[in-house]
Design a protein around this motif. Sequence first.
Motif, short mmCIF file in Angstrom:
data_model
loop_
_atom_site.label_atom_id
_atom_site.label_comp_id
_atom_site.label_asym_id
_atom_site.label_seq_id
_atom_site.Cartn_x
_atom_site.Cartn_y
_atom_site.Cartn_z
N VAL A 341 1.95 6.26 -8.67
CA VAL A 341 3.40 6.12 -8.76
C VAL A 341 3.68 4.74 -9.34
N TYR A 342 4.21 4.73 -10.56
CA TYR A 342 4.45 3.46 -11.25
C TYR A 342 5.91 3.07 -11.13
N GLY A 343 6.16 1.84 -10.71
CA GLY A 343 7.52 1.35 -10.58
C GLY A 343 7.71 0.58 -9.29
N GLU A 344 8.95 0.31 -8.96
CA GLU A 344 9.27 -0.46 -7.76
C GLU A 344 9.47 0.44 -6.55
N ILE A 345 9.10 -0.07 -5.39
CA ILE A 345 9.44 0.58 -4.12
C ILE A 345 10.76 -0.02 -3.66
N ASN A 346 11.80 0.81 -3.60
CA ASN A 346 13.12 0.31 -3.18
C ASN A 346 13.20 0.08 -1.68
N ALA A 347 12.51 0.93 -0.92
CA ALA A 347 12.56 0.82 0.54
C ALA A 347 11.40 1.57 1.15
N ILE A 348 11.04 1.17 2.36
CA ILE A 348 10.07 1.91 3.15
C ILE A 348 10.86 2.65 4.23
N THR A 349 10.60 3.94 4.33
CA THR A 349 11.32 4.78 5.28
C THR A 349 10.44 5.09 6.48
N GLU A 350 10.94 5.93 7.38
CA GLU A 350 10.13 6.34 8.52
C GLU A 350 8.89 7.09 8.08
N LYS A 351 8.98 7.79 6.93
CA LYS A 351 7.88 8.64 6.48
C LYS A 351 6.96 7.99 5.45
N GLY A 352 7.53 7.08 4.65
CA GLY A 352 6.72 6.51 3.57
C GLY A 352 7.52 5.61 2.67
N CYS A 353 7.38 5.79 1.35
CA CYS A 353 7.99 4.88 0.38
C CYS A 353 9.04 5.59 -0.46
N LEU A 354 10.20 4.97 -0.60
CA LEU A 354 11.27 5.45 -1.47
C LEU A 354 11.25 4.60 -2.73
N CYS A 355 10.98 5.24 -3.87
CA CYS A 355 10.76 4.49 -5.10
C CYS A 355 11.96 4.53 -6.03
N ASP A 356 11.89 3.73 -7.10
CA ASP A 356 13.04 3.62 -8.00
C ASP A 356 13.24 4.85 -8.88
N ASN A 357 12.34 5.82 -8.77
CA ASN A 357 12.55 7.11 -9.46
C ASN A 357 13.34 8.07 -8.60
N GLY A 358 13.78 7.59 -7.44
CA GLY A 358 14.60 8.42 -6.55
C GLY A 358 13.82 9.28 -5.59
N LYS A 359 12.49 9.28 -5.68
CA LYS A 359 11.66 10.15 -4.85
C LYS A 359 11.13 9.40 -3.63
N GLU A 360 10.99 10.15 -2.53
CA GLU A 360 10.36 9.62 -1.33
C GLU A 360 8.94 10.18 -1.25
N TYR A 361 7.98 9.30 -0.93
CA TYR A 361 6.57 9.71 -0.87
C TYR A 361 6.07 9.53 0.56
N PRO A 362 6.04 10.61 1.35
CA PRO A 362 5.54 10.51 2.73
C PRO A 362 4.02 10.31 2.74
N VAL A 363 3.54 9.44 3.65
CA VAL A 363 2.11 9.21 3.82
C VAL A 363 1.81 9.05 5.31
N ASP A 364 0.57 9.37 5.69
CA ASP A 364 0.16 9.22 7.09
C ASP A 364 -0.14 7.76 7.43
N ILE A 365 -0.78 7.09 6.49
CA ILE A 365 -1.20 5.69 6.68
C ILE A 365 -0.77 4.90 5.46
N LEU A 366 -0.16 3.76 5.68
CA LEU A 366 0.29 2.93 4.56
C LEU A 366 -0.47 1.60 4.57
N ILE A 367 -1.24 1.38 3.51
CA ILE A 367 -2.03 0.16 3.37
C ILE A 367 -1.32 -0.79 2.42
N CYS A 368 -1.06 -2.00 2.89
CA CYS A 368 -0.44 -3.03 2.06
C CYS A 368 -1.52 -3.98 1.56
N ALA A 369 -1.87 -3.84 0.29
CA ALA A 369 -2.82 -4.76 -0.34
C ALA A 369 -2.00 -5.76 -1.14
N THR A 370 -1.17 -6.51 -0.42
CA THR A 370 -0.12 -7.31 -1.05
C THR A 370 -0.37 -8.81 -0.97
#
Length: 591
Positions: A341-370
């Motif tokens: 998923v290329y682009g910015e993450i606008n927000a992190i939700t209860e389920k996963g990441c909401l990106c600037d393409n308008g889509k939410e991507y639910p994940v079980d585990i979120l790793i921040c390599a930041t």
Amino acid sequence: MADFLVPSSNRPETDAQHRLQGPIHAQRHVRVVCVGAGASGLLMAYKLQRHFTNFSLTVYEKNREVSGTWFENRYPGCACDVPSHNYTWSFEPKLDWSAVYASSKEIFQYFNDFARKYELHKYCKVEHQVVGAYWNKEKSGYDVHIKNLQTNETIIDHCDILVNAGGILNNWQWPAIPGIDKYKGTLLHTANWDDNIDLSGRHVGLIGNGSSGIQVLPTIQPHVSKVTTFIREPTWVSPVQGLEQHVFTEKERLDFATKPDVLTEYRRNVERGLNGQFGIFLKGTNTNTETEAYFRQQMAEKLKNPYLEERLVPNWAVGCRRLTPGVGYLESLGKENVEVVYGEINAITEKGCLCDNGKEYPVDILICATGFNTSFKPRFPVVGPSGKNLQDVWKDEAQSYFGIAAAEFPNYLIFLGPNCPIGNGPVLSAIECQADYMLKLIDRFQTHNISQFAPKAEAVVDFIAHKNQFMEKTVWHDPCRSWYKGAGPEGPVTALWPGSTLHYIEAMMELRYDDWEIKYNGNRFAWLGNGYSQTELDPTADWAFYIREKDDDEPISRGRKLQLINRSGTVQAAAPVSFTGRKDELAAPKL
């Protein structure tokens, strides 16, 4: 007989008085406090122990064990991007590395074993975090405030000299994305890894395509049900820097262990190659141009995806951000269970990441390599004689003297401070020369009646001006987002030295006392003492040592000294090193 030793005193003026009773260069007691027991702190302890007497040292470490970043970073795939045999101290080889690029666990073991071998743990207080350092005008030196992390009690320790060895890449931070506290899945950071979390069969989100993210993805991809990797900008993913990953055979390890000349020559060949890559970072050189063309070709061949190639291959120069050998990373992006998923993450939700393409991507585990906070601003208040806090002075731009000290903050020394060669070449070699430079300052402090030493403000201003002018002709000056620049893509390069690692080593060989502001206790010549020499205190010394049959003095001129140190004339001239696969490329030395 030992040197005449000047006793410790809380009153600086008594230092000059005591010196008049003893010989020239009498050694006073020096109290050193070091912040951090990572690689730099352990080296400082080793060198003080080896070269000095009449000193005391305490190294305060916030973790429960020594070794710093190599204790903290245990995420899947964590390794160093420098060949293992050259990620050691120059004088302390490790004979049994498992592979060319060893894991963080092996590197942790190396530094832990180093501490154990030389009994350095006796200087270290673990689970003690320095929370402030304040100049004491009556005593000179710093009152250091330390929090005992087991009891939450705060203690105060006084030192003549404060050494900050806290490092640059171990103050990790969560990404500045709204809603990260709302996520209800398992949240992990690569620098604060939980070994109890099992990723097998899970849907994992991975934020970041820096060094950590590049190492994590190919390691976890075969074991998870799916990886959704979030990438916001391109980056150069380099081929392995001249030496391919290789697991050493039993015979190779046996030769390294039993044939010192084989290992030494192997290490020298690798180091020569690493030191030969500086031309990559200079704009307009053939090395830079050819390397960029080679990178583009390699990335395209491994991605095999025009969409990803268009988005992941940068339009800024190779080396503007730190080069990371991408062992299996680009190939992993094309695996069936990997979604990019290329682009910015606008927000992190209860389920996963909401990106600037308008889509939410639910994940079980979120790793921040930041990554880390790399501002160079101290993590605790450092307050000098003027009352200024270095945190405030460096809040916009960190400006140091040669990466080791700050104007107006006397008796305060820094490992891997602003504008040192942390990304220009072999970093442990730079740390060694920083330690040696600090020891020369400490020796001068110990054998003279000095109360304060700090770089002159005008020396720092001139150094920064030179650095900024030099950086304009490097790739680091390009407008990429990099931790090399504290103020953003268009800001000054605050992390790197204006030259190669070898250039830094040569610049640091001798103290430039004209760059330092030095204040004395009493008469500046009190160190001359009672008229006797140190030689006359030693009945076993030759009191006519200067009478000889021939002139066997060491070289006096800088040029002749350097030729002796760098063994000029002993190595056949080599072609420059590149990544392009030509004959001049660094290759694994044959055993």
